[in-house]
Scaffold this motif. Structure first.
Motif, PDB file in Angstrom:
ATOM      1  N   ARG A 247       0.837  -1.198   0.000  1.00  0.00           N
ATOM      2  CA  ARG A 247       0.000   0.000   0.000  1.00  0.00           C
ATOM      3  C   ARG A 247       0.872   1.249   0.000  1.00  0.00           C
ATOM      4  O   ARG A 247       1.978   1.248   0.531  1.00  0.00           O
ATOM      5  N   MET A 248       0.350   2.313  -0.600  1.00  0.00           N
ATOM      6  CA  MET A 248       1.184   3.507  -0.772  1.00  0.00           C
ATOM      7  C   MET A 248       0.809   4.667   0.143  1.00  0.00           C
ATOM      8  O   MET A 248       1.626   5.542   0.384  1.00  0.00           O
ATOM      9  N   ASN A 249      -0.431   4.703   0.619  1.00  0.00           N
ATOM     10  CA  ASN A 249      -0.847   5.859   1.431  1.00  0.00           C
ATOM     11  C   ASN A 249      -0.344   5.728   2.870  1.00  0.00           C
ATOM     12  O   ASN A 249      -1.105   5.789   3.829  1.00  0.00           O
ATOM     13  N   PHE A 250       0.941   5.541   3.001  1.00  0.00           N
ATOM     14  CA  PHE A 250       1.566   5.303   4.306  1.00  0.00           C
ATOM     15  C   PHE A 250       1.982   6.626   4.940  1.00  0.00           C
ATOM     16  O   PHE A 250       2.799   7.365   4.388  1.00  0.00           O
ATOM     17  N   ASP A 251       1.404   6.913   6.103  1.00  0.00           N
ATOM     18  CA  ASP A 251       1.722   8.148   6.821  1.00  0.00           C
ATOM     19  C   ASP A 251       2.049   7.746   8.263  1.00  0.00           C
ATOM     20  O   ASP A 251       1.161   7.646   9.106  1.00  0.00           O
ATOM     21  N   PRO A 252       3.337   7.478   8.549  1.00  0.00           N
ATOM     22  CA  PRO A 252       3.699   6.836   9.822  1.00  0.00           C
ATOM     23  C   PRO A 252       3.264   7.617  11.065  1.00  0.00           C
ATOM     24  O   PRO A 252       3.446   8.832  11.131  1.00  0.00           O
ATOM     25  N   LEU A 253       2.703   6.892  12.036  1.00  0.00           N
ATOM     26  CA  LEU A 253       2.339   7.482  13.322  1.00  0.00           C
ATOM     27  C   LEU A 253       3.596   7.648  14.184  1.00  0.00           C
ATOM     28  O   LEU A 253       4.643   7.073  13.881  1.00  0.00           O
ATOM     29  N   TRP A 254       3.451   8.383  15.294  1.00  0.00           N
ATOM     30  CA  TRP A 254       4.627   8.740  16.100  1.00  0.00           C
ATOM     31  C   TRP A 254       5.452   7.555  16.622  1.00  0.00           C
ATOM     32  O   TRP A 254       6.673   7.697  16.739  1.00  0.00           O
ATOM     33  N   PRO A 255       4.886   6.376  16.903  1.00  0.00           N
ATOM     34  CA  PRO A 255       5.779   5.292  17.378  1.00  0.00           C
ATOM     35  C   PRO A 255       6.787   4.842  16.303  1.00  0.00           C
ATOM     36  O   PRO A 255       7.761   4.161  16.616  1.00  0.00           O
ATOM     37  N   LEU A 256       6.531   5.227  15.046  1.00  0.00           N
ATOM     38  CA  LEU A 256       7.458   4.847  13.966  1.00  0.00           C
ATOM     39  C   LEU A 256       8.366   6.024  13.587  1.00  0.00           C
ATOM     40  O   LEU A 256       8.794   6.147  12.442  1.00  0.00           O
ATOM     41  N   TRP A 257       8.701   6.873  14.557  1.00  0.00           N
ATOM     42  CA  TRP A 257       9.525   8.064  14.311  1.00  0.00           C
ATOM     43  C   TRP A 257      10.863   7.709  13.650  1.00  0.00           C
ATOM     44  O   TRP A 257      11.436   8.505  12.924  1.00  0.00           O
ATOM     45  N   TRP A 258      11.340   6.498  13.927  1.00  0.00           N
ATOM     46  CA  TRP A 258      12.654   6.092  13.423  1.00  0.00           C
ATOM     47  C   TRP A 258      12.638   5.759  11.934  1.00  0.00           C
ATOM     48  O   TRP A 258      13.697   5.571  11.324  1.00  0.00           O
ATOM     49  N   SER A 259      11.431   5.688  11.333  1.00  0.00           N
ATOM     50  CA  SER A 259      11.353   5.158   9.966  1.00  0.00           C
ATOM     51  C   SER A 259      11.606   6.216   8.887  1.00  0.00           C
ATOM     52  O   SER A 259      11.625   5.870   7.701  1.00  0.00           O
ATOM     53  N   LYS A 260      11.792   7.472   9.292  1.00  0.00           N
ATOM     54  CA  LYS A 260      11.907   8.550   8.292  1.00  0.00           C
ATOM     55  C   LYS A 260      12.990   8.308   7.238  1.00  0.00           C
ATOM     56  O   LYS A 260      12.741   8.518   6.047  1.00  0.00           O
ATOM     57  N   PRO A 261      14.196   7.880   7.627  1.00  0.00           N
ATOM     58  CA  PRO A 261      15.223   7.697   6.586  1.00  0.00           C
ATOM     59  C   PRO A 261      15.004   6.448   5.730  1.00  0.00           C
ATOM     60  O   PRO A 261      15.705   6.261   4.730  1.00  0.00           O
ATOM     61  N   LEU A 262      14.058   5.600   6.102  1.00  0.00           N
ATOM     62  CA  LEU A 262      13.866   4.335   5.377  1.00  0.00           C
ATOM     63  C   LEU A 262      12.754   4.465   4.334  1.00  0.00           C
ATOM     64  O   LEU A 262      11.860   5.299   4.461  1.00  0.00           O
ATOM     65  N   SER A 263      12.826   3.595   3.332  1.00  0.00           N
ATOM     66  CA  SER A 263      11.718   3.524   2.368  1.00  0.00           C
ATOM     67  C   SER A 263      10.556   2.796   3.051  1.00  0.00           C
ATOM     68  O   SER A 263      10.742   2.130   4.080  1.00  0.00           O
ATOM     69  N   ASN A 264       9.368   2.904   2.450  1.00  0.00           N
ATOM     70  CA  ASN A 264       8.213   2.202   3.020  1.00  0.00           C
ATOM     71  C   ASN A 264       8.480   0.709   3.141  1.00  0.00           C
ATOM     72  O   ASN A 264       8.205   0.087   4.161  1.00  0.00           O
ATOM     73  N   HIS A 265       9.026   0.153   2.078  1.00  0.00           N
ATOM     74  CA  HIS A 265       9.257  -1.285   2.056  1.00  0.00           C
ATOM     75  C   HIS A 265      10.224  -1.696   3.171  1.00  0.00           C
ATOM     76  O   HIS A 265       9.999  -2.690   3.871  1.00  0.00           O
ATOM     77  N   GLU A 266      11.276  -0.905   3.337  1.00  0.00           N
ATOM     78  CA  GLU A 266      12.253  -1.217   4.403  1.00  0.00           C
ATOM     79  C   GLU A 266      11.597  -1.127   5.784  1.00  0.00           C
ATOM     80  O   GLU A 266      11.839  -1.966   6.655  1.00  0.00           O
TER      81      GLU A 266
END
Lengths: 302, 157
Positions: free
Chosen positions: A46-65
């Motif tokens: 899915r593409m409409n991924f808008d990470p919530l605050w517990p996933l703060w660490w995911s910013k430098p990663l791609s969605n798939h990663e």
């Protein structure tokens, strides 16, 4: 208040059962985690991924990663929880794993209702005292049983909140002259409205829409059980009844509305099918007489 | 930590959870969620007469649909529909609400998101608002009225 029964938290038999159920909870969590990983993460594109605050660490990663990392956290946390559930650090990691997974699933524009209860119960169980091998310590025994009972309370409170909104909705609609839950068409209207949004309505959706009078009592019963769910906490002999009723409700949403709520069913089985707080088996009639509202009539009669 | 402390903490946590859950649906957060607490206001009201925004597709590539096909029936063309019906449905509702509420910024933002996530073809579509009763609509697609909100095109992405 005289109808509400608080368990004897110091009871050793209750402790033995609670300990066994905690073990089964973490075994079930491992099963759940593997099935979530298998059914969701491997196919998550899915593409409409808008990470919530517990996933703060995911910013430098791609969605798939991000999906792969969360999938790994989920599996590792669940395995550690199942293997070392007696250790607080393992229970903490199990909580962290479901927290990450839940945040991921909720990062697509809407809450992921199905795994909310797993998140809360994993959080509660972190606070179990380390009693394994020290069962004679009364203070720790009381704390352990209280945490288990508190977890049951959390589950039932969640359903009560849902029931409460249905009652608020009923009063609001009655005051505006709208069709409410008191109409025999109410269940059919819910099913039809939901079915409009899906390509595949529930297998019995058309049957209920064509026979609204069959669906209506089911909706009233589900609302009754949900509204009084928390009250059932204080009725240990009705724990199996409330567990079964809520499972029937989830099965209903699947059959009539194609809404899958398998995950909470597993929790209901673990926490309510063989509740540690239930007393000696009473008669069915005796248990029936203690149901919310119904018990008032029998109390009056005696 | 003593048993007494555990008891008090449990009570406070349950009360806070209940209060925050209830508030999530009301004053400060209309989404029903104040993560990680949800209101559990699900199916709280029985659907009466409904207004619903729908996307009708008129052209996909070289293929024309004279009367337009509802977006949800286009899963042969848009594989993303299968991913999450509630996902695109919600997006279409937000898009329509922004349009009728004259919130141009929100409308454009949602329209771009909808097209990027769910439409992969050169497409011509219409945003419409339907008014209907759920039971006849479910049985036969009968609507009371249809109001056009605008036509849009998506070029090759």
């Amino acid at each position: 208040m005289k109808y509400l029964k608080i368990p004897n938290f110091a009871d050793k038999n209750i402790l033995a059962k609670s300990q066994a159920l905690v073990k089964w909870f973490y075994f079930s969590y491992l099963f759940l985690a593997i099935s979530l990983f298998e059914s969701k993460l491997l196919f998550l594109d899915r593409m409409n991924f808008d990470p919530l605050w517990p996933l703060w660490w995911s910013k430098p990663l791609s969605n798939h990663e991000t999906f792969i990392v969360v999938g790994m956290i989920l599996l590792i946390g669940a395995f550690l929880g199942a293997l070392f559930y007696k250790k607080r650090w393992a229970r903490f990691l199990a909580f962290l794993s479901i927290f990450q997974y839940h945040a991921l699933e909720s990062s697509f524009g809407q809450p992921h209702h199905q795994t909310y209860l797993w998140l809360y119960i994993c959080l509660f169980l972190i606070f179990l005292p380390n009693i394994w091998g020290k069962e004679d310590n009364e203070e720790e025994r009381k704390k352990f049983n209280l945490v288990f009972w508190g977890s049951q309370a959390m589950i039932l409170l969640t359903y009560s909140m849902s029931g409460l909104w249905k009652i608020f909705g009923m009063f609001s609609q009655l005051s505006q002259g709208e069709i409410s839950i008191l109409s025999p068409n109410s269940m059919a209207l819910h099913i039809a409205d939901w079915g409009i949004n899906f390509q595949t309505p529930g297998v019995f959706a058309h049957f209920i829409v064509d026979n609204p009078i069959i669906g209506w009592p089911m909706l009233l019963f589900a609302t009754y059980v949900q509204l009084f769910a928390l009250y059932f906490l204080f009725k240990p002999n009705l724990h199996k009844f409330v567990g079964l009723s809520l499972i029937a409700f989830h099965l209903g949403t699947l059959l009539f509305m194609q809404i899958t709520f398998i995950q909470p069913i597993l929790i209901l089985i673990v926490f309510f099918f063989d509740s540690p707080f239930k007393k000696e088996r009473g008669s069915l009639w005796g248990d029936f007489k203690t149901l919310p509202i119904i018990e008032l009539f029998f109390k009056k009669a005696t | 930590m003593s048993f007494k402390f555990y008891k008090k903490t449990l009570l406070v946590v349950l009360v806070l959870y209940f209060a925050l859950g209830m508030l999530s649906e009301t004053s400060f957060n209309k989404s029903g969620e104040h993560y990680p607490v949800f209101s559990w206001a699900l199916f709280g009201k029985v659907p009466n007469e409904r207004h619903k925004f729908t996307v009708k597709i008129y052209k996909i590539g070289d293929e024309q649909f004279t009367n337009g096909i509802p977006f949800k029936d286009g899963k042969g063309y848009f594989s993303t529909i299968n991913q999450s019906p509630s996902g695109y449905e919600q997006m279409i509702q937000v898009m329509g609400s922004a349009f009728v509420g004259d919130d141009h910024e929100k409308f454009e933002e949602t329209r771009n998101m909808f097209e990027m996530n769910f439409i992969k073809y050169p497409v011509e579509y219409e945003l419409v608002r339907h008014t209907f009763d759920p039971i006849p609509y479910f049985r036969s697609g009968t609507i009371k009225s249809e109001e056009s909100l605008g036509f849009y095109s998506v070029l090759e992405q």
